[in-house]
Write a protein that holds these residues in place. Structure first.
Motif, PDB file in Angstrom:
ATOM      1  N   GLY A  38     111.253  59.469  73.389  1.00 38.54           N
ATOM      2  CA  GLY A  38     109.831  59.193  73.526  1.00 38.54           C
ATOM      3  C   GLY A  38     108.961  60.006  72.596  1.00 38.54           C
ATOM      4  O   GLY A  38     107.757  59.837  72.564  1.00 38.54           O
ATOM      5  N   VAL A  39     109.547  60.919  71.825  1.00 44.09           N
ATOM      6  CA  VAL A  39     108.775  61.761  70.903  1.00 44.09           C
ATOM      7  C   VAL A  39     109.072  61.316  69.477  1.00 44.09           C
ATOM      8  O   VAL A  39     110.217  61.276  69.054  1.00 44.09           O
ATOM      9  N   ARG A  40     108.013  60.955  68.740  1.00 46.06           N
ATOM     10  CA  ARG A  40     108.191  60.515  67.364  1.00 46.06           C
ATOM     11  C   ARG A  40     108.257  61.711  66.435  1.00 46.06           C
ATOM     12  O   ARG A  40     107.461  62.631  66.554  1.00 46.06           O
ATOM     13  N   ARG A  41     109.192  61.681  65.512  1.00 46.94           N
ATOM     14  CA  ARG A  41     109.327  62.759  64.540  1.00 46.94           C
ATOM     15  C   ARG A  41     108.615  62.361  63.258  1.00 46.94           C
ATOM     16  O   ARG A  41     108.731  61.236  62.788  1.00 46.94           O
ATOM     17  N   ARG A  42     107.885  63.297  62.686  1.00 46.04           N
ATOM     18  CA  ARG A  42     107.205  63.070  61.415  1.00 46.04           C
ATOM     19  C   ARG A  42     107.813  64.007  60.387  1.00 46.04           C
ATOM     20  O   ARG A  42     107.855  65.208  60.571  1.00 46.04           O
ATOM     21  N   GLY A  43     108.307  63.441  59.275  1.00 52.62           N
ATOM     22  CA  GLY A  43     108.931  64.314  58.299  1.00 52.62           C
ATOM     23  C   GLY A  43     109.514  63.507  57.169  1.00 52.62           C
ATOM     24  O   GLY A  43     109.412  62.284  57.133  1.00 52.62           O
ATOM     25  N   PRO A  44     110.209  64.151  56.189  1.00 53.59           N
ATOM     26  CA  PRO A  44     110.379  65.606  56.205  1.00 53.59           C
ATOM     27  C   PRO A  44     109.109  66.332  55.791  1.00 53.59           C
ATOM     28  O   PRO A  44     108.458  65.918  54.855  1.00 53.59           O
ATOM     29  N   MET A  45     108.764  67.387  56.531  1.00 52.72           N
ATOM     30  CA  MET A  45     107.555  68.138  56.189  1.00 52.72           C
ATOM     31  C   MET A  45     107.800  69.116  55.053  1.00 52.72           C
ATOM     32  O   MET A  45     106.937  69.347  54.234  1.00 52.72           O
ATOM     33  N   ALA A 127      91.999  61.441  64.575  1.00 58.45           N
ATOM     34  CA  ALA A 127      92.990  62.317  65.201  1.00 58.45           C
ATOM     35  C   ALA A 127      94.219  62.480  64.313  1.00 58.45           C
ATOM     36  O   ALA A 127      94.782  63.575  64.205  1.00 58.45           O
ATOM     37  N   ARG A 128      94.652  61.404  63.684  1.00 57.82           N
ATOM     38  CA  ARG A 128      95.806  61.497  62.780  1.00 57.82           C
ATOM     39  C   ARG A 128      95.486  62.418  61.600  1.00 57.82           C
ATOM     40  O   ARG A 128      96.339  63.200  61.157  1.00 57.82           O
ATOM     41  N   ASN A 129      94.276  62.336  61.091  1.00 56.60           N
ATOM     42  CA  ASN A 129      93.904  63.207  59.984  1.00 56.60           C
ATOM     43  C   ASN A 129      93.799  64.663  60.440  1.00 56.60           C
ATOM     44  O   ASN A 129      94.125  65.582  59.694  1.00 56.60           O
ATOM     45  N   LEU A 130      93.333  64.874  61.662  1.00 56.63           N
ATOM     46  CA  LEU A 130      93.279  66.239  62.202  1.00 56.63           C
ATOM     47  C   LEU A 130      94.691  66.820  62.321  1.00 56.63           C
ATOM     48  O   LEU A 130      94.905  68.017  62.100  1.00 56.63           O
ATOM     49  N   ALA A 131      95.650  65.964  62.661  1.00 57.68           N
ATOM     50  CA  ALA A 131      97.037  66.426  62.713  1.00 57.68           C
ATOM     51  C   ALA A 131      97.554  66.762  61.322  1.00 57.68           C
ATOM     52  O   ALA A 131      98.303  67.721  61.143  1.00 57.68           O
ATOM     53  N   LYS A 132      97.161  65.973  60.320  1.00 58.47           N
ATOM     54  CA  LYS A 132      97.523  66.312  58.940  1.00 58.47           C
ATOM     55  C   LYS A 132      96.948  67.673  58.559  1.00 58.47           C
ATOM     56  O   LYS A 132      97.598  68.476  57.896  1.00 58.47           O
ATOM     57  N   LEU A 133      95.714  67.902  58.975  1.00 59.97           N
ATOM     58  CA  LEU A 133      95.091  69.199  58.727  1.00 59.97           C
ATOM     59  C   LEU A 133      95.874  70.325  59.400  1.00 59.97           C
ATOM     60  O   LEU A 133      95.939  71.439  58.877  1.00 59.97           O
ATOM     61  N   GLN A 155      95.266  56.934  74.238  1.00 62.24           N
ATOM     62  CA  GLN A 155      95.933  56.439  73.035  1.00 62.24           C
ATOM     63  C   GLN A 155      96.289  57.582  72.091  1.00 62.24           C
ATOM     64  O   GLN A 155      97.384  57.628  71.525  1.00 62.24           O
ATOM     65  N   ILE A 156      95.368  58.519  71.937  1.00 61.96           N
ATOM     66  CA  ILE A 156      95.628  59.673  71.069  1.00 61.96           C
ATOM     67  C   ILE A 156      96.749  60.530  71.654  1.00 61.96           C
ATOM     68  O   ILE A 156      97.640  60.993  70.939  1.00 61.96           O
ATOM     69  N   ALA A 157      96.713  60.758  72.968  1.00 64.98           N
ATOM     70  CA  ALA A 157      97.757  61.557  73.607  1.00 64.98           C
ATOM     71  C   ALA A 157      99.121  60.900  73.479  1.00 64.98           C
ATOM     72  O   ALA A 157     100.132  61.564  73.202  1.00 64.98           O
ATOM     73  N   ASP A 158      99.155  59.575  73.662  1.00 65.72           N
ATOM     74  CA  ASP A 158     100.424  58.849  73.619  1.00 65.72           C
ATOM     75  C   ASP A 158     100.996  58.739  72.212  1.00 65.72           C
ATOM     76  O   ASP A 158     102.214  58.583  72.055  1.00 65.72           O
ATOM     77  N   THR A 159     100.134  58.788  71.191  1.00 67.34           N
ATOM     78  CA  THR A 159     100.615  58.611  69.814  1.00 67.34           C
ATOM     79  C   THR A 159     100.598  59.940  69.059  1.00 67.34           C
ATOM     80  O   THR A 159     101.647  60.542  68.847  1.00 67.34           O
ATOM     81  N   VAL A 160      99.433  60.402  68.681  1.00 65.92           N
ATOM     82  CA  VAL A 160      99.325  61.639  67.907  1.00 65.92           C
ATOM     83  C   VAL A 160      99.917  62.821  68.678  1.00 65.92           C
ATOM     84  O   VAL A 160     100.556  63.694  68.091  1.00 65.92           O
ATOM     85  N   GLY A 161      99.744  62.823  69.987  1.00 73.52           N
ATOM     86  CA  GLY A 161     100.268  63.896  70.810  1.00 73.52           C
ATOM     87  C   GLY A 161     101.772  63.875  70.972  1.00 73.52           C
ATOM     88  O   GLY A 161     102.343  64.774  71.610  1.00 73.52           O
ATOM     89  N   THR A 185      91.331  64.689  87.563  1.00 78.44           N
ATOM     90  CA  THR A 185      92.402  63.702  87.727  1.00 78.44           C
ATOM     91  C   THR A 185      92.392  62.687  86.599  1.00 78.44           C
ATOM     92  O   THR A 185      93.444  62.347  86.029  1.00 78.44           O
ATOM     93  N   VAL A 186      91.216  62.189  86.261  1.00 82.12           N
ATOM     94  CA  VAL A 186      91.107  61.206  85.175  1.00 82.12           C
ATOM     95  C   VAL A 186      91.521  61.838  83.844  1.00 82.12           C
ATOM     96  O   VAL A 186      92.227  61.207  83.043  1.00 82.12           O
ATOM     97  N   ALA A 187      91.088  63.068  83.601  1.00 80.10           N
ATOM     98  CA  ALA A 187      91.465  63.750  82.359  1.00 80.10           C
ATOM     99  C   ALA A 187      92.979  63.913  82.269  1.00 80.10           C
ATOM    100  O   ALA A 187      93.591  63.684  81.220  1.00 80.10           O
ATOM    101  N   TRP A 188      93.604  64.325  83.377  1.00 80.33           N
ATOM    102  CA  TRP A 188      95.062  64.515  83.382  1.00 80.33           C
ATOM    103  C   TRP A 188      95.796  63.195  83.154  1.00 80.33           C
ATOM    104  O   TRP A 188      96.785  63.128  82.421  1.00 80.33           O
ATOM    105  N   ASP A 189      95.320  62.120  83.782  1.00 76.47           N
ATOM    106  CA  ASP A 189      95.941  60.812  83.583  1.00 76.47           C
ATOM    107  C   ASP A 189      95.881  60.380  82.118  1.00 76.47           C
ATOM    108  O   ASP A 189      96.780  59.698  81.622  1.00 76.47           O
ATOM    109  N   ALA A 190      94.819  60.795  81.427  1.00 77.78           N
ATOM    110  CA  ALA A 190      94.656  60.401  80.031  1.00 77.78           C
ATOM    111  C   ALA A 190      95.575  61.183  79.097  1.00 77.78           C
ATOM    112  O   ALA A 190      96.057  60.643  78.092  1.00 77.78           O
ATOM    113  N   ILE A 191      95.835  62.451  79.391  1.00 78.69           N
ATOM    114  CA  ILE A 191      96.531  63.316  78.423  1.00 78.69           C
ATOM    115  C   ILE A 191      97.954  63.673  78.814  1.00 78.69           C
ATOM    116  O   ILE A 191      98.694  64.237  77.997  1.00 78.69           O
ATOM    117  N   LYS A 192      98.376  63.360  80.016  1.00 81.22           N
ATOM    118  CA  LYS A 192      99.627  63.912  80.540  1.00 81.22           C
ATOM    119  C   LYS A 192     100.870  63.488  79.760  1.00 81.22           C
ATOM    120  O   LYS A 192     101.910  64.148  79.838  1.00 81.22           O
TER     121      LYS A 192
END
Length: 675
Positions: A38-45, A127-133, A155-161, A185-192
């Motif tokens: 379930g975790v996407r790998r980004r590389g080679p860095m 968010a993707r650009n922030l991860a590049k940063l 969406q950001i938590a599920d992908t970029v996260g 509760t809503v915040a946790w459901d979004a980012i968990k």
């Protein structure tokens, strides 16, 4: 190697080694090689290489990991600057006491800027650009604000996260919540589902806020704070940030009490906001020092700063916090945010890069930021929010690396270090020579490669679809504009296309008749999402007003135009015009859109911004207006689809969507009559 040499010269001249690893590496741009568990790998860095750049005098040096990636046929390789390896991420503790975490809140506090509404797809791209940063923490939003905000954060938590780089880096994804169980509760459901989720909860602690806004006693505020942190922990979150809002104006003894209680309840990061930008740097630094000295359990948490710019001191206050022991600095791209904005990420990062080793009381402070992505991220945020930087903005302003004074120009010709403490290349801005450094004039005969090359040099890293859209507009404008397009023209075309990610409607034809006598009249033809062309003729007080009324009839919208502005991109009668509009849906209308403000809890109407460029000012105005309306309709459509999925509309929402999506007019209408 051009970037490598430039960066080498920068750090050789400044003596800064904040990013300098022991060897050079190439950083690749390949994405999502595999999915594992379930975790996407980004590389080679990182790929080792033995080649080292040279300084101006020819000496081989080791610099900040800068090198040119080998240019592959896929066009994805480009020069990068390696971010310095960062310590292992542990909530509440940083193994290296000199490391400073960068917490970016562009997508939350930044979006609270009036008119800076972002769509879900725009937030994901940022968010993707922030991860590049390489930011340590991305505050993705305030999930309780609206269903769209919740889904954007999720969406950001599920992908970029979940996109883990080969060096182990993955950003923490943070959701903001007020100090109550529903919000948390809503915040946790979004980012968990993120690899590293964090809940950020807050409550005001200054007397003026407790008395006038909360109507709570200090004892009640402490209880609310403790219960909020405990509840967040009970959900399974082990990374909890607590903020005493308006800490800069709060009683120190009360801060010691509430923060100590929050630590005991399970908080791992204590964020100290200068909410109103009230403090001087020496005052704010002293606040951080006293909190670290007097709060029970302070040694078990990370202290953070969150500074606003009401007196222009947000960056200075943040750095004063770092000087006194804060090891997380909260900031935004371009410094956008409430009122006068927040501390600017690019200013903080480059300040620490250039001065962190020697100006912070023998603490060689550094970050894990990859600064060559600063320019592209800055431009993306400016495009999507519609908030351009002032020309003299530090680091990323249009004039930041421009020199007009004769004395300055003479110094720059002899030695660029005379007037520049960093190079534009170090933040990803290719200075180069005019016309792409190869005598290329971009005109109607130019190809896609020439346009793409110059855009990359200007800091725009566009994917294939966006490049195609910009190139199509480039060809249209180049046919009309003699002498070729300048850099400013290209940037205007990028801005023009920035709002077309969710393009439902498109202007396919426009004609106006106006003058000193007669009534201004506009005939507008548009292609809708159903593939049908519709046209309307309408009158107005002027040509733009007539065009906007025609567009309203075709698209079936009811909005108020809050702001309209236009500026010339460059000089001359054939110059491009760039128009910016801000619209608000009329209350009770078919596209009424509301969201909850994080601090005040007040429900406000959302604002939508659109940009458009053309050599014809009426066409530019039409494009900007339609861009804003497309954002509004996309938001409305997504919200209604969510309501349908949740069963909140009784199952009949599909029919209600249709007129809003494809308009409320027949195929042709002439001044109110079918024609």
């Amino acid at each position: 190697m051009k970037l490598s040499i430039a960066v080498a010269a920068l750090f050789a001249a400044s003596g800064a080694e904040a990013f300098a690893p022991s060897s050079r590496h190439v950083v690749s741009t390949s994405i999502d090689k595999a999915t594992k568990g379930g975790v996407r790998r980004r590389g080679p860095m990182y790929m080792s290489t033995t080649e080292a750049p040279a300084t101006a005098n020819g000496e081989s040096v080791t610099t900040n990991g800068a090198s040119s990636a080998s240019e592959g046929s896929d066009g994805n390789s480009s020069p990068y600057l390696q971010r310095r390896p960062r310590p292992e991420y542990i909530p509440g503790r940083i193994p290296d006491s000199n490391y400073v975490r960068i917490f970016d809140t562009t997508l939350r506090d930044g979006e609270q800027s009036p008119g800076a509404t972002l769509t879900s797809s725009e937030k994901l791209e940022i968010a993707r650009n922030l991860a590049k940063l390489g930011v340590d923490v991305i505050e993705a939003g305030f999930p309780i604000a609206s269903p769209d905000d919740f889904n954007a954060v999720k969406q950001i938590a599920d992908t970029v996260g979940n996109e883990v780089y080969d060096d182990g880096y993955v950003p923490v994804i943070c959701g903001l919540s007020r100090a109550n169980e529903k919000d948390i509760t809503v915040a946790w459901d979004a980012i968990k589902n993120a690899v590293r989720p964090r809940i950020h909860t807050f409550i005001a602690t200054s007397k003026i806020h407790m008395d006038n806004k909360l109507k709570k006693t200090p004892d009640e505020v402490v209880d609310i704070a403790v219960n909020a942190v405990r509840f967040a922990k009970s959900l399974g979150c082990d990374d909890i940030e607590f903020s005493p809002e308006d800490a800069g104006r709060s009683d120190p003894d009360f801060l010691y009490r509430v923060l100590g209680a929050a630590i005991e309840a399970g908080a791992t990061t204590l964020n100290i906001p200068d909410t109103t930008g009230w403090n001087m740097p020496w005052e704010f630094g002293d606040v951080i020092k006293k909190l670290r000295d007097n709060v029970p359990g302070a040694e078990n948490v990370i202290f953070s700063t969150h500074c606003h710019n009401d007196l222009g001191l947000a960056t200075a206050n943040s750095l004063a916090g770092a000087l006194n022991g804060a090891r997380q600095l909260e900031c935004t791209i371009n410094g956008i945010g409430e009122r006068a904005g927040n501390a600017s990420l690019e200013e903080i990062v480059m300040s620490l890069a250039l001065k962190g080793r020697e100006k912070f009381d023998n603490n060689a402070l550094y970050t894990g930021i990859n600064p060559v992505h600063i320019t592209s991220t800055s431009k993306m945020v400016a495009e999507y929010t519609g908030m351009k930087c002032q020309p003299h903005k530090a680091i990323v302003g249009a004039n930041a690396f421009q020199h007009e004074s004769g004395i300055h120009q003479d110094g720059m010709i002899k030695n660029k270090s005379t007037y520049e403490i960093m190079t534009p290349e170090s933040i990803g801005l290719m200075r180069g020579e005019s016309q792409s450094g190869a005598g290329i004039v971009l005109g109607k005969h130019s190809g896609r490669n020439a346009v793409s090359t110059r855009l990359r040099e200007l800091g725009y890293d566009l994917d294939a679809d966006k490049l195609n859209a910009v190139f199509t507009r480039f060809k249209e404008v180049a046919e009309k504009k003699k002498g070729g397009l300048e850099d400013e023209d290209l940037e205007a075309l990028v801005l023009d296309q920035a709002g077309n990610i969710n393009d439902l409607w498109d202007v396919t034809g426009l004609q106006v008749a106006t003058g000193m006598s007669g009534i201004p009249t506009a005939t507008v033809t548009m292609m809708g999402p159903d593939g049908v062309q519709r046209y309307v003729a309408s009158t107005g007080t002027g040509p733009v007003d007539a065009v906007y009324k025609a567009i309203d009839q075709i698209m079936g919208v009811s909005v108020e135009l809050e702001d309209y502005s236009m500026q010339s991109v460059n000089e001359g009668i054939e110059a491009l015009a760039t128009t910016r509009v801000v619209i608000i849906p009329k209350v009770g209308g078919p596209n009424d859109s509301q969201s909850t403000h994080a601090q005040s809890g007040i429900t406000n109407d959302r604002k939508f911004t659109g940009l458009g460029s053309d050599t014809d000012i009426v066409v530019a105005s039409a494009r900007a207006y339609v861009s804003a309306l497309n954002k509004l309709l996309t938001f409305t459509l997504r919200r209604k689809q969510q309501q349908t999925e949740e069963g909140e509309d009784g199952g009949d929402d599909g029919d209600a969507l249709e007129p809003q999506l494809v308009g409320r007019t027949p195929v042709g209408v002439c001044d109110g009559e079918i024609c």
